[in-house]
Design a protein around this motif. Structure first.
Motif, short mmCIF file in Angstrom:
data_model
loop_
_atom_site.label_atom_id
_atom_site.label_comp_id
_atom_site.label_asym_id
_atom_site.label_seq_id
_atom_site.Cartn_x
_atom_site.Cartn_y
_atom_site.Cartn_z
N TYR A 52 -7.38 45.72 30.17
CA TYR A 52 -6.38 44.65 30.34
C TYR A 52 -6.31 43.71 29.13
O TYR A 52 -5.22 43.32 28.71
CB TYR A 52 -6.64 43.85 31.62
N ALA A 53 -7.48 43.35 28.57
CA ALA A 53 -7.48 42.40 27.45
C ALA A 53 -6.67 42.95 26.27
O ALA A 53 -5.83 42.25 25.70
CB ALA A 53 -8.91 42.10 27.02
N SER A 54 -6.90 44.22 25.92
CA SER A 54 -6.17 44.73 24.75
C SER A 54 -4.68 44.89 25.06
O SER A 54 -3.84 44.73 24.17
CB SER A 54 -6.78 46.01 24.22
N GLU A 55 -4.33 45.15 26.33
CA GLU A 55 -2.90 45.21 26.69
C GLU A 55 -2.25 43.85 26.48
O GLU A 55 -1.12 43.75 26.00
CB GLU A 55 -2.71 45.65 28.14
N VAL A 56 -2.96 42.79 26.86
CA VAL A 56 -2.42 41.43 26.69
C VAL A 56 -2.25 41.14 25.19
O VAL A 56 -1.22 40.63 24.76
CB VAL A 56 -3.34 40.38 27.38
N GLN A 57 -3.24 41.54 24.40
CA GLN A 57 -3.13 41.32 22.95
C GLN A 57 -2.01 42.14 22.33
O GLN A 57 -1.33 41.67 21.43
CB GLN A 57 -4.45 41.68 22.27
#
Ligand code: OAD
Ligand code: ZN
Length: 298
Positions: free
Chosen positions: A252-257
């Motif tokens: 999820y974190a890299s998708e947000v980034q």
């Protein structure tokens, strides 16, 4: 891992927080560590002589429901003894719209947790003026949920018969008399009582064998559609106490980034992919998170 460390300046994080409009937090076992709940990986990841992860599978339950129920009974009893810690309380306070209005005006917030211990729910319930948790199973799909327990709950009990599938919340301690006292055997050399399936928890509707209402490896986590929408619109992802090794949560974190949002990681140690975070707060999240959210009590 590179020697470069992302920003650890709380003041710059506060500035980003105050401008964020769609905030999500993704939590893991480290969130509950200070409450006394063992994490999965590293020290504490063993129960008797078993790697905790090897017991969290449908195969393990099929092969030995007695052992897997003893493991989950142990975790239920442990969770019942534990209390939410300051990190749970900070996230619960931040879920309150009135409190958030000061820290991140006109923002939305959802806590997505991989934890099954129920401590985030208890933290929310203990805040008198908190926005009540919205149970999306009850159909309130249009409102943004406060808390999504994506790996299920230790206190849910689910029927193993696919024809029935009954699920209920059950806080009984012990859940059945046959499991009473087995939570005390947690060392490698401890004896393992063999409990006949007839004495294990049974479905209250149809009498079939019941199982813990948690998501095991190889099973699909809950709320994936809702979570995917939240991730798509998030402009800040707060990652708390997770090794970031189990997907989909780990992604999820890299998708947000990828769509221009910021990522802030709170972890005792280095964790997978944290070198790419915008902020990295190394240390116990029960200290760093209340401070970073501006919710420290002192
Ligand atoms: P892990 O046990 O993999 O990781 C726990 C993380 O918490 C580690 O990165 C620790 O460094 C960190 N940690 C420990 N104490 C902390 C503290 N006081 N403050 C901040 N961080 C701390 O647990 P998860 O990432 O949650 O899934 O594991 C993910 C999933 O794998 C679990 O939900 C479970 C597990 O197997 C299933 O059972 C399906
Ligand atoms: Zn049933």
């Amino acid at each position: 891992m590179s020697t470069y460390l992302p920003n650890d300046d709380m003041a710059s994080f506060s500035r980003v927080l105050s401008k964020s409009k769609h905030i999500i937090a993704v939590a893991g076992a480290g969130l509950s560590a200070a409450s006394g709940i063992p994490t999965f990986r590293g020290a504490g990841g063993f129960w008797r002589k078993y790697d905790a992860i090897s017991l969290a599978t449908p195969e393990a339950f099929r092969n030995n429901p007695s052992r897997v129920w003893q493991f989950y009974h142990y975790r239920r009893e442990k969770a019942l003894q534990c209390e939410p810690n300051p990190a749970h309380m900070a996230l619960a306070a931040f879920s309150n719209k009135q409190i958030r209005e000061v820290l991140a005006p006109r923002s939305t917030f959802t806590l997505i947790t991989q934890n099954v211990d129920g401590l985030s729910r208890r933290a929310l319930d203990s805040i008198p003026s908190s926005v009540p948790g919205i149970d999306i199973d009850a159909g309130a799909i249009d409102s943004q949920p406060v808390l999504l327990e994506m790996h299920g709950r230790l206190f849910d009990v689910v029927c193993t018969s696919s024809a029935c599938g009954h699920r209920e919340l059950n806080f009984t301690s012990p859940i059945v008399p046959a499991l009473a006292g087995t939570e005390k055997f947690v060392e490698a050399a401890d004896i393992e009582p063999e409990i006949p399936t007839t004495d294990l928890p049974r479905c209250s509707k149809c009498g079939a064998l019941a199982r813990p209402g948690v998501v095991w490896f190889g099973e699909v986590p809950h709320y994936l559609d809702v979570i995917s929408k939240l991730v798509d619109k998030a402009d800040l992802c707060i990652v708390v106490g997770t090794s970031s090794t189990v997907y989909p949560a780990a992604g999820y974190a890299s998708e947000v980034q990828d769509h221009g949002g910021k990522v802030a990681v709170f972890n005792l140690d280095r964790s997978e992919g944290d070198e790419d975070a915008d902020f990295l707060f190394l240390g116990p999240c029960e200290k760093t998170l209340p401070a970073a959210l501006g919710l420290k009590k002192d």
